[in-house]
Enzyme design. Structure first.
Site, mmCIF file in Angstrom:
data_model
loop_
_atom_site.group_PDB
_atom_site.id
_atom_site.type_symbol
_atom_site.label_atom_id
_atom_site.label_comp_id
_atom_site.label_asym_id
_atom_site.label_seq_id
_atom_site.Cartn_x
_atom_site.Cartn_y
_atom_site.Cartn_z
ATOM 1 N N HIS A 44 -8.017 -4.798 -0.672
ATOM 2 C CA HIS A 44 -6.896 -4.023 -0.167
ATOM 3 C C HIS A 44 -6.556 -4.425 1.274
ATOM 4 O O HIS A 44 -7.424 -4.481 2.141
ATOM 5 C CB HIS A 44 -7.193 -2.528 -0.215
ATOM 6 C CG HIS A 44 -5.974 -1.698 0.033
ATOM 7 N ND1 HIS A 44 -5.012 -1.496 -0.936
ATOM 8 C CD2 HIS A 44 -5.523 -1.070 1.142
ATOM 9 C CE1 HIS A 44 -4.034 -0.764 -0.430
ATOM 10 N NE2 HIS A 44 -4.326 -0.491 0.828
ATOM 11 N N ASP B 76 -10.190 -3.388 -4.980
ATOM 12 C CA ASP B 76 -9.249 -2.417 -4.440
ATOM 13 C C ASP B 76 -9.208 -1.198 -5.361
ATOM 14 O O ASP B 76 -9.005 -1.347 -6.575
ATOM 15 C CB ASP B 76 -7.856 -3.062 -4.347
ATOM 16 C CG ASP B 76 -6.801 -2.159 -3.732
ATOM 17 O OD1 ASP B 76 -7.139 -1.043 -3.279
ATOM 18 O OD2 ASP B 76 -5.629 -2.567 -3.711
ATOM 19 N N SER C 268 0.828 -1.205 0.000
ATOM 20 C CA SER C 268 0.000 0.000 0.000
ATOM 21 C C SER C 268 0.866 1.261 0.000
ATOM 22 O O SER C 268 1.669 1.440 -0.914
ATOM 23 C CB SER C 268 -0.957 -0.039 1.199
ATOM 24 O OG SER C 268 -1.939 0.950 1.108
#
Length: 383
Positions: A353, A323, A166
């Site tokens: 995610h 995501d 991320s």
């Protein structure tokens, strides 16, 4: 999202409750919402340094930057270990190298690869803002790359990679681009592994942003707020950015960069489907004027020059269908391939995610275990 065990869905609802609680604390003027939320996250998840028969774990600092080091055992017949620098996610503002989710991931990598994993505890928003997080990880990584330090940890200088998930994937990508442009840096990084990375802030209406705009864990509104927080920007801009008013046709500063994330050419038809680009004719030029960092390749590695991309090492990019950041990873893979980089794109149709760190009860999603295993397998084969 289908959990692999019984507690996954409950964890999603618990996370949403934490967010609402931190927003209330912010509204009441008691603390910044990110400080409040991170306090809750760390309180529930912090894990002290430990060691097992297979992995030694130590908290220390590299050139003033806190790190947690995971030392796996040497493989039979080998005199040196592989090395991996890992950068945790959390919107540049949340989480820690010391919470159990990242602790378990890094320990698994160290054990299964017989490697040394350096997990960096970089400073977070709102204590510091862009580009200080990049400075922290660069300092710690350069320290680790020193011959005397590699010798101390018995790491092979020719087998070192960087990775992150991320926002950590964003920082890893930025670090990779910075390092390949540094002719004096030795040893060179062998590979980079980016896990559902966030790579651009110019288009919040890619197909994945449109498709997953309200998906739990990371809805579009929250991701845009993370970007604004990262740059210490004005929350009044959030709604305008959601509809791409910051990169409208009348914003000259963004014109030259639009082609570098033109998803109509970078994404396959199976992804673009029925989605249409959102490119307003007129918007709000003041946003880019007040937050020029939005157009900085150090914050948005996807918009880097082709001359930089072609210098990058072998790359792994993991993306998830559910995501908003899916297309950031897909577009980066395409741009890297066009630049001649060896890229492995690992896409999970049932992924969401953050799923890779949800691998043990009560956050035991089966896709979390599968993404982690796939990531570690690729590292084992390529590092």
């Amino acid at each position: 999202m289908s959990p692999g065990g019984g507690g996954g869905e409950r964890q999603v609802f618990l996370w949403l409750r934490f967010v609402y609680q931190s927003d209330l604390i912010h509204y009441l003027g008691l603390s910044h919402h990110l400080i409040a939320l991170n306090f809750i996250i760390i309180t529930f998840g912090k894990k002290g340094a430990w060691s097992s028969a297979h992995v030694k774990v130590t908290d220390t600092d590299f050139d003033g930057v806190e790190v947690r080091v995971f030392e796996g055992s040497l493989k039979p017949g080998e005199s040196l270990k592989r090395g991996l620098v890992f950068i945790h996610g959390g919107g540049w503002a949340l989480a820690s190298a010391r919470i159990r989710y990242y602790d378990e991931l890094c320990a698994a990598v160290a054990e299964e690869l017989n490697a040394v994993v350096v997990s960096i505890e970089y400073r977070l928003v709102p204590k510091v803002y862009f580009p200080e997080q990049i400075h922290d990880i660069a300092r710690a990584t350069k320290y680790f790359l020193q011959p005397k330090v590699l010798q101390k940890y018995m790491v092979d200088p020719a087998r070192i990679g960087i990775s992150g998930d991320s926002a950590g994937g964003n920082l890893a990508a930025a670090l990779g681009q910075q390092f390949v442009q540094d002719a004096n840096l030795k040893p060179k990084i062998k590979l980079q592994a980016l896990i559902y990375p966030v790579l651009q802030a110019l288009d919040f209406n890619t197909p994945s942003y449109q498709q997953n705009s309200h998906t739990p864990i990371l809805p579009r509104y929250v991701m845009v707020k993370y970007w604004v927080d990262y740059f210490k920007g004005n929350y009044d801009f959030v709604q305008a950015m959601i509809v791409n008013n910051h990169t409208s046709l009348d914003v000259e500063e963004a014109a030259a960069l639009r082609a570098r994330l033109n998803w109509t050419s970078l994404l396959p038809a199976s992804i673009t489907k029925h989605y249409k680009p959102v490119v307003p004719t007129t918007g709000n030029a003041r946003i880019i004027q007040e937050i020029p960092q939005l157009l900085d390749a150090r914050s948005a590695p996807l918009i880097a020059d082709q001359e930089v991309l072609q210098l990058l090492p072998k790359t792994y990019i993991l993306t998830c269908e559910h995501d908003v950041l899916r297309d950031d990873g897909l577009m980066y893979a395409k741009r890297l391939e066009s630049a001649g980089v060896d890229v492995t794109l690992d896409h999970f149709e049932d992924g969401f995610h953050g799923c890779m760190i949800f691998t043990s009860w009560p956050t035991d999603f089966s896709v979390g275990i599968r993404t982690r295993n796939s990531f570690i397998k690729w590292l084992d084969q390529n590092l």
